[in-house]
Scaffold this active site. Structure first.
Site, short mmCIF file in Angstrom:
data_model
loop_
_atom_site.label_atom_id
_atom_site.label_comp_id
_atom_site.label_asym_id
_atom_site.label_seq_id
_atom_site.Cartn_x
_atom_site.Cartn_y
_atom_site.Cartn_z
N CYS A 185 40.62 31.40 23.25
CA CYS A 185 40.80 32.77 23.72
C CYS A 185 41.56 33.62 22.70
CB CYS A 185 41.52 32.80 25.07
SG CYS A 185 43.19 32.15 25.00
N ASN A 235 45.64 32.83 17.77
CA ASN A 235 46.56 33.78 17.11
C ASN A 235 47.90 33.09 16.86
OD1 ASN A 235 44.48 35.48 17.83
ND2 ASN A 235 45.59 36.46 19.49
N ASP A 236 48.44 32.49 17.92
CA ASP A 236 49.73 31.81 17.75
C ASP A 236 49.55 30.46 17.06
OD1 ASP A 236 51.92 33.40 18.61
OD2 ASP A 236 51.04 33.37 20.62
N HIS A 279 48.36 45.23 15.18
CA HIS A 279 47.84 46.19 16.16
C HIS A 279 46.53 46.78 15.70
CE1 HIS A 279 51.19 46.08 18.81
NE2 HIS A 279 52.03 46.23 17.81
C1 PEP Z 1 46.92 33.64 21.13
O1 PEP Z 1 48.05 33.39 20.75
O2 PEP Z 1 45.87 33.35 20.49
C2 PEP Z 1 46.71 34.34 22.41
C3 PEP Z 1 45.50 34.51 22.91
O3 PEP Z 1 47.82 34.83 23.03
P1 PEP Z 1 48.55 36.21 22.59
O4 PEP Z 1 47.70 36.85 21.53
O5 PEP Z 1 48.66 36.99 23.86
O6 PEP Z 1 49.84 35.69 22.08
MG MG Z 2 49.70 33.55 22.14
#
Ligand code: PEP
Ligand code: MG
Length: 557
Positions: A482, A434-435, A188
Site C-alpha cells: 500500500c 514508503n517507510d 508532498h
Molecule cells: C508507507 O509507509 O508506505 C505507508 C503507506 O504509510 P504512510 O505513507 O502513511 O506512512
Molecule cells: Mg508508513
C-alpha cells in the site's frame, strides 16, 4: 543544456511552457528604516493600499477556485481584510520610522504570537497570518505574489519544492506537470502529483535555470525534462494523452491471475472518488484525518460516524482500516512528544498505544461499531509493527472488539525478516514501502538530497518484500503493498512477481497499473521480480524491467 534529469515520481508525459513558482519571500532587513526625508504618513498609507490589492487578488482567485483551494484562498482573503495587522504595521512606520515591509513583518509576528497563545482554532490561523504577511511584503517590494502562479494557459510548474499549503491551491486543469529541484519520492510534491495524476519529477538539479516560457517535455517515469522538444515528439505525447483511460474494476495479469487493485483513502471524500474510479476496495484507509488538528482524541461516536461513511462507499468489498499512525511527520499534541531527538525512530504508529492504550481501544471499538453498520468486509491493521510480540498483542486487542481479521503493516525491516512468526499471528500483511524504504536505507523519506536512496526499486527493499512474501506463504496469509511503489506500473509487475496479491494506490493510478498488468503474463512478472530484486543497483533493476515491458512506451508511462 537540452535535457535535465531528476527522479521520476509520478509517471506520464506532457509538454508545456515553464512557469516558475516564485521564491519564498525573504525577511526584510531589520536595520533598514525609512530614509530620513520620507513622509511617514505616506509610507504608512502604502500598507493599507497593499492590503487592498492583496485582498482583491485573493478574492479573484477564490472566485475561480473550487473545493479545498477555494476555502484556503477565502480564509487568507479574510485575514488580509482584517485591519489589526495593517493598523499595527502602520503605527510602526509613523511612530518608529520603520520601512513598511519590515513593519508588516514585525506586526505579523506579534499577531501570530497572540493567535498561537489562544490555542485551538485560533492558533491554526497563525499560518494564514504568515501567508498574508508574505503577500503584503511581496506587494510592497514589487515581487511576484507567493504561491502557485495563475495563468490563462496550462503550464509546467517548476519550483524549489512545494509545501502542503501551495498544493491546496494548485489547479490541476492548469498545471500540466510538477518539476522540483528538491524533494524526494515521498515528498508532498510527489504524493500530490500522484493523487492528481500529474507527471512529476523531483530532485531535478538545474531546473531552476530554465527560462520562463521555455517549452519542455516532462517524462515523469524516466525523470527527465527535455528542453525545446521536436514537433514529432510533441505530436506523440499528444496522441497518447488523447486515448481513453479507465479501470474496468478487475485487476489481473495477461494470463488471468487475479491481483486486487485497491485504493488508498484518507477521508470520506477520497472514498467516494476511489469508488467512482472502480477500485476493488480500499487497501489503506488512513484514519489520521479524524485526529489531526485536534487537542484531544475524537469521541467514539464521532469516529463511528466518519468510518461508517467510508465503509458505506464499498458494500461487499474489502476495506482495510489502519489504526492511527501518529508521530514522526504526523505529530499529534495529545499523543506524541515533539521533543524526541529522532521522531522517525521514536514513539510513532502502534508504539503510541503503550503510552496511551485507551486511544487504541476506543478506535478499535469505533471501527467495530462502524463495521456493524455497513456491509464492507472490514480488515484492521496496525502501522509500524516491528516484532512478533507486537503483532500478537494487536491481534488479541482486535479480537477483544470482535474484529476477526487483524493484520500488520510491514514498514520496519525487522517485521519483514521475521515475517514467518509475525504472520503466524497476524492474518495478513500490507507492506508500506514508503517507510520500509526509509528504514531499510536509513534515509529520511522527506529529504530531497537522499532521493536516490529513498527509492523502492532499491534491491534491498525488494528483498525485504520477498522475505515478507516468503514468510507469509507457509501460513497462506495474503500480502499486499500500500506504499507509493504500488502506483508505479512497472514496479507493480515486480511486486506481483515477488508474491504480492493486492496493490493499493491513489485511485488515479488504477487504470495505468491495471493496463500494464493486463499486458504482462504472471511468469513474466516472476522473471521481472528476480531481475529487479537481484539487481546490482536500483537503476539497473529499473532499466532491466522497463526494457522488458514495451507496453510502458506504448502508453507513454
Ligand atoms: C508507507 O509507509 O508506505 C505507508 C503507506 O504509510 P504512510 O505513507 O502513511 O506512512
Ligand atoms: Mg508508513
Amino acid at each position: 543544456m537540452t535535457e535535465i534529469s531528476g527522479v521520476g515520481v509520478s509517471p506520464g508525459r506532457t509538454v508545456g511552457p515553464v512557469v516558475r513558482m516564485p521564491d519564498p519571500v525573504p525577511e526584510p532587513s531589520a536595520e533598514a528604516g525609512l530614509p530620513g526625508e520620507s513622509d511617514r504618513d505616506e509610507a504608512a498609507a502604502r500598507i493599507g493600499k497593499a492590503a487592498e490589492e492583496v485582498r482583491a487578488d485573493l478574492d479573484r482567485r477564490a472566485a475561480k477556485a473550487e473545493g479545498d483551494g477555494k476555502a484556503v484562498l477565502e480564509a487568507t482573503a479574510l485575514m488580509a481584510a482584517d485591519p489589526t495587522l495593517v493598523k499595527s504595521a502602520a503605527k510602526r512606520v509613523t511612530g518608529q520610522g520603520a520601512a513598511p515591509e519590515r513593519a508588516v513583518w514585525d506586526a505579523a509576528a506579534e499577531v501570530a504570537a497572540m493567535l498561537e497563545s489562544l490555542g485551538g482554532y485560533m492558533a491554526e490561523r497563525a499560518r494564514d497570518v504568515a501567508d498574508v504577511r508574505d503577500r503584503l511584503v511581496a506587494e510592497l517590494t514589487g515581487r511576484p505574489a507567493p504561491g502557485v502562479p495563475t495563468r490563462d494557459e496550462p503550464f509546467v510548474l517548476v519550483a524549489h519544492d512545494l509545501a502542503p499549503a501551495d498544493t491546496a491551491t494548485l489547479d490541476p486543469a492548469l498545471v500540466l506537470a510538477l518539476v522540483t529541484a528538491e524533494g524526494g519520492p515521498t515528498s508532498h510534491t510527489a504524493i500530490l502529483a500522484r493523487a492528481l495524476g500529474l507527471p512529476a519529477v523531483v530532485a531535478a538539479t538545474g531546473v531552476l535555470d530554465i527560462d520562463e516560457g521555455t517549452t519542455v517535455l516532462v517524462d515523469g517515469a524516466a525523470g527527465t525534462i527535455l528542453l525545446d522538444p521536436s514537433a514529432e515528439q510533441v505530436e506523440k505525447v499528444k496522441a497518447i494523452a488523447a486515448r481513453e483511460h479507465t479501470f474496468d474494476g478487475r485487476g489481473r495479469t495477461a494470463d488471468g491471475r487475479e491481483v486486487l487493485l485497491l485504493a488508498n483513502v484518507g477521508d470520506p471524500k477520497g472514498a467516494a472518488a476511489a469508488a467512482a474510479a472502480g477500485a476493488q476496495g480500499v487497501g489503506l484507509f488512513r484514519t489520521e484525518f479524524c485526529f489531526l488538528d485536534r487537542s484531544e482524541a475524537p469521541s467514539i461516536d464521532e469516529q463511528v460516524e466518519s468510518y461508517r461513511t467510508v465503509l458505506q462507499a464499498f458494500p461487499g468489498k474489502k476495506v482495510v482500516v489502519r489504526t492511527l499512525d501518529a508521530g514522526a511527520d504526523k505529530p499529534l499534541p495529545f499523543l506524541t512528544n515533539t521533543d524526541e531527538a529522532n521522531p522517525a525512530l521514536g514513539v510513532r504508529g502502534i508504539r503510541t498505544s503503550g503510552r496511551s492504550p485507551q486511544v487504541l481501544e476506543d478506535q478499535l471499538e469505533a471501527i467495530a461499531r462502524a463495521a456493524q453498520q455497513a456491509e464492507a468486509d472490514v480488515w484492521v491493521m496496525a502501522p509500524m509493527i516491528a516484532t512478533t510480540d507486537e503483532a500478537e498483542a494487536f491481534v488479541e486487542r482486535c479480537a477483544a472488539h470482535g474484529l476477526g481479521t487483524a493484520g500488520v503493516m510491514v514498514e520496519v525491516p525487522s517485521a519483514a525478516l521475521c515475517a514467518d512468526s509475525v504472520l503466524a499471528a497476524a492474518h495478513f500483511a500490507s507492506i508500506g514501502t514508503n517507510d520500509l524504504t526509509q528504514y531499510a536505507l536509513a534515509a529520511d523519506r522527506l529529504m530531497g538530497e537522499l532521493a536516490t536512496l529513498n527509492d523502492p526499486w532499491q534491491p534491498g527493499v525488494l528483498r525485504l518484500v520477498r522475505a515478507t512474501c516468503d514468510g507469509a506463504a507457509p501460513h497462506s496469509r495474503p500480502v499486499g503493498v500500500c506504499g507509493e511503489a504500488a502506483a508505479d506500473p512497472a514496479l507493480a509487475c515486480v511486486l506481483v512477481g515477488l508474491g504480492v496479491s493486492s496493490l493499493s494506490m491513489t485511485p488515479r493510478a488504477l487504470a495505468d497499473v491495471a493496463e500494464v498488468l493486463a499486458a504482462t503474463p504472471y511468469d513474466t512478472c516472476i522473471r521481472l521480480a528476480a531481475a529487479a530484486a537481484d539487481a546490482r543497483t536500483a537503476a539497473e533493476g529499473r532499466a532491466a524491467v522497463r526494457a522488458e515491458l514495451p507496453v510502458l512506451e506504448e502508453l507513454g508511462l
